[in-house]
Design an enzyme around this catalytic site. Structure first.
Site, PDB file in Angstrom:
ATOM      1  N   GLN A  44      -0.804  -3.686   3.527  1.00 53.57           N
ATOM      2  CA  GLN A  44       0.276  -3.720   4.530  1.00 53.57           C
ATOM      3  C   GLN A  44       1.336  -2.659   4.233  1.00 53.57           C
ATOM      4  OE1 GLN A  44       0.748  -5.164   7.413  1.00 53.57           O
ATOM      5  NE2 GLN A  44      -1.055  -6.479   7.451  1.00 53.57           N
ATOM      6  N   SER A  45       0.936  -1.519   3.702  1.00 51.35           N
ATOM      7  CA  SER A  45       1.887  -0.465   3.331  1.00 51.35           C
ATOM      8  C   SER A  45       2.628   0.099   4.549  1.00 51.35           C
ATOM      9  CB  SER A  45       1.134   0.667   2.639  1.00 51.35           C
ATOM     10  OG  SER A  45       1.947   1.823   2.552  1.00 51.35           O
TER      11      SER A  45
END
Ligand SMILES: Cc1ncc(COP(=O)(O)O)c(C=O)c1O
Length: 335
Positions: free
Chosen positions: A76-77
Protein backbone atom coordinates in the site's frame (compact mmCIF):
# COMPACT_ATOMS: atom_id res chain seq x y z
CA UNK A 1 26.07 11.67 -8.78
CA UNK A 2 26.17 13.90 -11.82
CA UNK A 3 27.94 17.25 -11.59
CA UNK A 4 24.55 19.04 -11.63
CA UNK A 5 23.60 20.89 -8.43
CA UNK A 6 21.24 18.36 -6.78
CA UNK A 7 19.10 21.11 -5.24
CA UNK A 8 18.61 22.83 -8.59
CA UNK A 9 17.94 19.64 -10.57
CA UNK A 10 14.22 19.40 -9.98
CA UNK A 11 10.98 18.65 -11.80
CA UNK A 12 8.05 20.87 -10.89
CA UNK A 13 5.28 18.70 -9.42
CA UNK A 14 3.85 20.78 -6.58
CA UNK A 15 2.22 23.54 -8.68
CA UNK A 16 1.58 25.68 -5.61
CA UNK A 17 2.73 25.81 -1.97
CA UNK A 18 0.54 23.95 0.53
CA UNK A 19 -1.40 25.78 3.27
CA UNK A 20 -0.13 26.10 6.84
CA UNK A 21 -2.99 26.92 9.21
CA UNK A 22 -4.00 26.75 12.89
CA UNK A 23 -5.99 23.89 14.44
CA UNK A 24 -8.08 25.84 16.96
CA UNK A 25 -10.20 23.06 18.47
CA UNK A 26 -7.32 20.69 19.29
CA UNK A 27 -5.21 23.66 20.45
CA UNK A 28 -7.83 24.48 23.01
CA UNK A 29 -8.26 20.86 24.11
CA UNK A 30 -4.51 20.33 24.59
CA UNK A 31 -3.55 23.80 25.83
CA UNK A 32 -1.01 24.40 23.03
CA UNK A 33 -0.85 26.58 19.89
CA UNK A 34 -1.13 23.91 17.19
CA UNK A 35 -0.73 24.41 13.44
CA UNK A 36 -0.78 22.01 10.50
CA UNK A 37 1.20 21.95 7.23
CA UNK A 38 -1.14 20.48 4.63
CA UNK A 39 1.18 18.37 2.52
CA UNK A 40 -1.78 16.02 2.14
CA UNK A 41 -2.91 18.59 -0.43
CA UNK A 42 0.19 18.63 -2.57
CA UNK A 43 0.71 17.73 -6.20
CA UNK A 44 -0.36 14.40 -7.68
CA UNK A 45 -3.73 12.70 -6.88
CA UNK A 46 -4.14 12.18 -3.10
CA UNK A 47 -1.07 14.39 -2.50
CA UNK A 48 1.47 13.64 0.19
CA UNK A 49 5.09 14.16 1.16
CA UNK A 50 6.43 11.99 -1.61
CA UNK A 51 5.55 14.68 -4.15
CA UNK A 52 8.27 16.96 -2.74
CA UNK A 53 10.73 14.07 -2.72
CA UNK A 54 9.88 13.09 -6.28
CA UNK A 55 10.59 16.58 -7.59
CA UNK A 56 14.28 15.76 -7.08
CA UNK A 57 14.23 12.13 -8.22
CA UNK A 58 12.26 12.91 -11.36
CA UNK A 59 14.37 16.01 -12.01
CA UNK A 60 17.38 13.68 -12.06
CA UNK A 61 15.46 11.23 -14.28
CA UNK A 62 14.69 14.02 -16.75
CA UNK A 63 18.30 15.21 -16.68
CA UNK A 64 19.29 11.68 -17.73
CA UNK A 65 16.59 11.63 -20.45
CA UNK A 66 14.89 8.62 -18.83
CA UNK A 67 11.64 7.29 -20.29
CA UNK A 68 10.77 4.83 -17.50
CA UNK A 69 10.87 5.24 -13.72
CA UNK A 70 11.26 2.17 -11.48
CA UNK A 71 10.42 2.24 -7.77
CA UNK A 72 9.90 -0.25 -4.95
CA UNK A 73 7.73 0.00 -1.82
CA UNK A 74 5.20 -1.71 0.43
CA UNK A 75 1.97 -3.10 -1.07
CA UNK A 76 0.00 0.00 0.00
CA UNK A 77 2.93 2.36 -0.66
CA UNK A 78 2.05 6.00 -1.26
CA UNK A 79 5.53 6.66 -2.67
CA UNK A 80 5.03 4.09 -5.41
CA UNK A 81 1.57 5.39 -6.34
CA UNK A 82 2.72 9.03 -6.30
CA UNK A 83 5.80 8.15 -8.37
CA UNK A 84 3.68 6.39 -10.99
CA UNK A 85 1.31 9.35 -11.33
CA UNK A 86 4.13 11.91 -11.34
CA UNK A 87 6.15 9.94 -13.92
CA UNK A 88 3.15 9.81 -16.20
CA UNK A 89 2.51 13.52 -15.77
CA UNK A 90 6.03 14.07 -17.14
CA UNK A 91 5.57 11.68 -20.07
CA UNK A 92 7.42 8.72 -18.54
CA UNK A 93 6.29 5.14 -17.88
CA UNK A 94 6.33 3.57 -14.41
CA UNK A 95 7.43 0.13 -13.17
CA UNK A 96 6.55 -0.46 -9.53
CA UNK A 97 7.61 -3.29 -7.24
CA UNK A 98 5.37 -4.13 -4.27
CA UNK A 99 7.03 -5.75 -1.24
CA UNK A 100 5.35 -7.82 1.45
CA UNK A 101 6.06 -5.66 4.52
CA UNK A 102 2.86 -6.14 6.49
CA UNK A 103 2.12 -9.66 7.82
CA UNK A 104 -1.23 -11.45 7.54
CA UNK A 105 -2.89 -9.20 4.98
CA UNK A 106 -5.84 -10.45 2.96
CA UNK A 107 -6.64 -10.39 -0.74
CA UNK A 108 -8.69 -7.19 -0.42
CA UNK A 109 -5.65 -5.33 0.98
CA UNK A 110 -3.60 -6.48 -2.00
CA UNK A 111 -5.94 -5.09 -4.61
CA UNK A 112 -7.54 -1.97 -3.05
CA UNK A 113 -6.45 1.59 -2.19
CA UNK A 114 -3.08 2.45 -3.71
CA UNK A 115 -2.90 -0.87 -5.60
CA UNK A 116 -6.15 -0.13 -7.42
CA UNK A 117 -4.84 3.33 -8.33
CA UNK A 118 -1.68 1.75 -9.79
CA UNK A 119 -3.86 -0.34 -12.08
CA UNK A 120 -5.82 2.72 -13.18
CA UNK A 121 -2.54 4.54 -13.83
CA UNK A 122 -1.32 1.65 -15.96
CA UNK A 123 1.92 1.05 -14.07
CA UNK A 124 3.76 -2.26 -14.62
CA UNK A 125 3.46 -4.07 -11.27
CA UNK A 126 6.11 -6.47 -9.94
CA UNK A 127 6.22 -8.24 -6.57
CA UNK A 128 9.00 -8.87 -4.05
CA UNK A 129 8.43 -11.34 -1.20
CA UNK A 130 10.58 -9.78 1.57
CA UNK A 131 9.67 -6.34 2.92
CA UNK A 132 12.73 -6.13 5.19
CA UNK A 133 15.37 -6.73 2.50
CA UNK A 134 16.03 -3.26 1.10
CA UNK A 135 19.19 -4.28 -0.76
CA UNK A 136 17.44 -7.29 -2.32
CA UNK A 137 14.44 -5.17 -3.37
CA UNK A 138 16.79 -2.64 -5.00
CA UNK A 139 18.68 -5.44 -6.76
CA UNK A 140 15.46 -6.90 -8.18
CA UNK A 141 14.47 -3.45 -9.44
CA UNK A 142 17.88 -2.90 -11.02
CA UNK A 143 17.64 -6.29 -12.73
CA UNK A 144 14.31 -5.22 -14.30
CA UNK A 145 15.91 -1.89 -15.28
CA UNK A 146 18.70 -3.79 -17.05
CA UNK A 147 16.14 -5.83 -19.01
CA UNK A 148 14.40 -2.61 -20.05
CA UNK A 149 17.74 -1.08 -21.04
CA UNK A 150 18.53 -4.09 -23.22
CA UNK A 151 15.10 -3.67 -24.84
CA UNK A 152 16.00 -0.09 -25.81
CA UNK A 153 14.28 1.80 -22.98
CA UNK A 154 15.94 4.44 -20.78
CA UNK A 155 15.19 3.40 -17.16
CA UNK A 156 15.76 5.47 -14.01
CA UNK A 157 15.73 3.62 -10.65
CA UNK A 158 14.59 5.31 -7.43
CA UNK A 159 16.47 3.22 -4.84
CA UNK A 160 15.19 2.30 -1.38
CA UNK A 161 18.22 1.38 0.75
CA UNK A 162 19.83 3.96 3.02
CA UNK A 163 23.23 3.75 1.32
CA UNK A 164 22.03 5.83 -1.64
CA UNK A 165 22.07 9.64 -2.03
CA UNK A 166 18.86 10.84 -0.30
CA UNK A 167 17.63 13.02 -3.16
CA UNK A 168 14.12 13.01 -1.70
CA UNK A 169 15.31 14.72 1.47
CA UNK A 170 16.21 17.75 -0.65
CA UNK A 171 12.50 18.40 -1.19
CA UNK A 172 11.97 18.66 2.56
CA UNK A 173 15.12 20.67 3.07
CA UNK A 174 13.56 23.24 0.73
CA UNK A 175 10.25 22.99 2.61
CA UNK A 176 11.98 23.44 5.98
CA UNK A 177 13.77 26.53 4.70
CA UNK A 178 10.49 27.95 3.52
CA UNK A 179 8.64 27.23 6.79
CA UNK A 180 11.47 28.85 8.76
CA UNK A 181 11.37 31.84 6.42
CA UNK A 182 7.67 32.36 7.09
CA UNK A 183 7.68 31.59 10.78
CA UNK A 184 10.80 30.53 12.65
CA UNK A 185 9.06 30.52 16.02
CA UNK A 186 7.71 26.96 16.28
CA UNK A 187 8.89 25.17 19.41
CA UNK A 188 8.15 21.69 18.01
CA UNK A 189 7.63 20.21 14.55
CA UNK A 190 6.10 16.72 14.46
CA UNK A 191 6.37 14.48 11.41
CA UNK A 192 6.20 10.79 10.45
CA UNK A 193 9.62 9.15 10.21
CA UNK A 194 9.92 6.10 7.95
CA UNK A 195 12.78 6.09 5.43
CA UNK A 196 13.81 9.29 7.24
CA UNK A 197 14.04 11.47 4.11
CA UNK A 198 11.19 13.76 5.17
CA UNK A 199 12.35 14.04 8.78
CA UNK A 200 16.04 14.61 7.94
CA UNK A 201 15.27 17.10 5.18
CA UNK A 202 12.87 19.13 7.33
CA UNK A 203 15.33 19.22 10.22
CA UNK A 204 18.17 20.39 7.97
CA UNK A 205 16.02 22.99 6.21
CA UNK A 206 14.59 24.42 9.43
CA UNK A 207 18.07 24.75 10.95
CA UNK A 208 19.48 26.25 7.75
CA UNK A 209 16.61 28.75 7.83
CA UNK A 210 17.36 29.78 11.42
CA UNK A 211 14.63 27.81 13.23
CA UNK A 212 15.50 26.19 16.57
CA UNK A 213 12.29 24.10 16.58
CA UNK A 214 12.75 20.62 17.94
CA UNK A 215 11.79 18.25 15.12
CA UNK A 216 10.32 15.04 16.52
CA UNK A 217 9.95 12.14 14.14
CA UNK A 218 7.24 9.67 15.04
CA UNK A 219 8.51 6.20 14.16
CA UNK A 220 6.24 4.36 11.75
CA UNK A 221 8.62 1.66 10.53
CA UNK A 222 11.17 0.75 13.23
CA UNK A 223 11.77 1.43 16.94
CA UNK A 224 13.42 4.60 18.27
CA UNK A 225 17.06 3.40 18.45
CA UNK A 226 17.37 1.99 14.92
CA UNK A 227 15.38 4.94 13.57
CA UNK A 228 17.77 7.41 15.25
CA UNK A 229 20.70 5.57 13.64
CA UNK A 230 18.98 5.67 10.25
CA UNK A 231 18.36 9.39 10.59
CA UNK A 232 22.04 10.01 11.35
CA UNK A 233 22.96 8.13 8.19
CA UNK A 234 20.42 10.00 6.02
CA UNK A 235 21.66 13.32 7.44
CA UNK A 236 25.27 12.35 6.76
CA UNK A 237 24.45 11.53 3.15
CA UNK A 238 22.36 14.69 2.81
CA UNK A 239 25.39 16.75 3.87
CA UNK A 240 27.26 15.11 0.95
CA UNK A 241 24.58 16.47 -1.41
CA UNK A 242 24.37 20.03 -0.10
CA UNK A 243 26.24 22.21 2.36
CA UNK A 244 22.91 23.59 3.58
CA UNK A 245 22.47 20.36 5.54
CA UNK A 246 25.51 21.15 7.69
CA UNK A 247 23.22 23.35 9.81
CA UNK A 248 21.73 20.23 11.47
CA UNK A 249 23.75 17.98 13.75
CA UNK A 250 23.11 14.47 15.04
CA UNK A 251 22.32 16.01 18.44
CA UNK A 252 19.20 17.50 16.79
CA UNK A 253 17.74 14.07 16.00
CA UNK A 254 14.66 13.33 18.12
CA UNK A 255 12.30 10.39 17.67
CA UNK A 256 9.25 8.97 19.44
CA UNK A 257 7.92 5.45 18.92
CA UNK A 258 4.88 5.41 21.20
CA UNK A 259 2.41 4.72 18.36
CA UNK A 260 4.45 2.14 16.42
CA UNK A 261 2.81 -0.92 18.04
CA UNK A 262 1.63 -3.35 16.62
CA UNK A 263 4.15 -2.60 13.83
CA UNK A 264 4.59 -1.09 10.39
CA UNK A 265 1.36 -0.81 8.46
CA UNK A 266 -0.81 -2.06 11.32
CA UNK A 267 -3.33 0.07 13.14
CA UNK A 268 -3.15 0.13 16.95
CA UNK A 269 -5.24 1.92 19.59
CA UNK A 270 -2.94 4.96 19.94
CA UNK A 271 -3.15 5.70 16.21
CA UNK A 272 -6.91 5.05 16.16
CA UNK A 273 -7.44 7.62 18.93
CA UNK A 274 -5.33 10.14 17.02
CA UNK A 275 -7.38 9.62 13.83
CA UNK A 276 -10.56 10.10 15.79
CA UNK A 277 -9.33 13.27 17.50
CA UNK A 278 -8.28 14.93 14.24
CA UNK A 279 -11.38 13.84 12.32
CA UNK A 280 -13.93 14.82 14.92
CA UNK A 281 -12.33 18.02 16.20
CA UNK A 282 -10.97 19.47 12.96
CA UNK A 283 -12.65 17.51 10.12
CA UNK A 284 -9.25 16.45 8.76
CA UNK A 285 -8.54 12.81 7.85
CA UNK A 286 -5.31 11.03 8.78
CA UNK A 287 -4.10 7.78 7.26
CA UNK A 288 -3.64 4.61 9.35
CA UNK A 289 0.00 3.88 8.41
CA UNK A 290 1.83 7.21 8.76
CA UNK A 291 -0.04 10.34 9.77
CA UNK A 292 -2.24 8.86 12.51
CA UNK A 293 0.90 7.49 14.17
CA UNK A 294 2.70 10.80 13.66
CA UNK A 295 -0.10 12.94 15.04
CA UNK A 296 -0.48 10.63 18.05
CA UNK A 297 2.84 12.02 19.31
CA UNK A 298 1.26 15.37 20.09
CA UNK A 299 -1.38 14.42 22.69
CA UNK A 300 1.04 11.82 24.10
CA UNK A 301 3.91 14.29 24.56
CA UNK A 302 1.59 16.99 25.90
CA UNK A 303 0.43 14.34 28.37
CA UNK A 304 3.95 13.57 29.58
CA UNK A 305 4.86 17.28 29.82
CA UNK A 306 7.57 16.98 27.15
CA UNK A 307 5.58 19.48 25.05
CA UNK A 308 4.99 22.29 27.53
CA UNK A 309 1.62 24.11 27.86
CA UNK A 310 1.39 27.04 25.43
CA UNK A 311 4.05 25.63 23.05
CA UNK A 312 3.82 26.50 19.36
CA UNK A 313 3.62 23.15 17.58
CA UNK A 314 3.54 22.35 13.86
CA UNK A 315 2.16 19.01 12.67
CA UNK A 316 3.22 18.10 9.14
CA UNK A 317 0.42 16.15 7.43
CA UNK A 318 2.28 13.97 4.95
CA UNK A 319 -0.79 12.55 3.18
CA UNK A 320 -1.27 8.84 2.58
CA UNK A 321 -5.04 9.14 2.26
CA UNK A 322 -5.47 6.64 -0.58
CA UNK A 323 -4.47 3.91 1.88
CA UNK A 324 -7.63 4.62 3.91
CA UNK A 325 -9.47 2.52 1.32
CA UNK A 326 -6.96 -0.32 1.59
CA UNK A 327 -7.54 -0.43 5.37
CA UNK A 328 -11.33 -0.55 5.16
CA UNK A 329 -11.58 -3.74 7.26
CA UNK A 330 -9.39 -2.36 10.09
CA UNK A 331 -11.20 0.97 10.03
CA UNK A 332 -14.63 -0.66 10.15
CA UNK A 333 -13.51 -2.56 13.24
CA UNK A 334 -12.02 0.55 14.85
CA UNK A 335 -14.92 2.93 14.13
C1 LIG B 1 1.96 9.39 3.87
C2 LIG B 1 3.37 9.19 4.28
N1 LIG B 1 3.83 9.88 5.33
C3 LIG B 1 5.10 9.73 5.78
C4 LIG B 1 5.96 8.85 5.17
C5 LIG B 1 7.34 8.71 5.73
O1 LIG B 1 8.22 9.50 4.98
P1 LIG B 1 9.76 9.11 4.90
O2 LIG B 1 9.83 7.80 4.17
O3 LIG B 1 10.36 10.22 4.13
O4 LIG B 1 10.27 8.99 6.27
C6 LIG B 1 5.53 8.10 4.06
C7 LIG B 1 6.43 7.12 3.44
O5 LIG B 1 6.08 6.34 2.62
C8 LIG B 1 4.20 8.28 3.60
O6 LIG B 1 3.73 7.61 2.55
Amino acid sequence: MSSLDPLACRASLLHEETPLHPLPAISELLGIDLHIKRDDLCGAPFGGNKTRQLEHYLGAAQAQDADTVLITGAVQSNFVRTAAAAAMSLGMQAVVQLEDRVPDVDAFYRRSGNVLLLRVLGAEIMHYPDGEDEAGADAALRARAEELHLAGRRPYVIPLAVDNPPLGALGYLRSGLQIAGEDAAFDYVIVASGSGATHAGLLAGLRAGGSAAQVIGSCVRRAADPQRARLAEVLRRLRDLTEAANAASDADIAVWDGALTPGYGRLGPVATDAMQLMARQEGILLDPVYTAKAFAAIPALVGTGKIEPGSRVLFVHTGGLAALFGYQNDLETAF
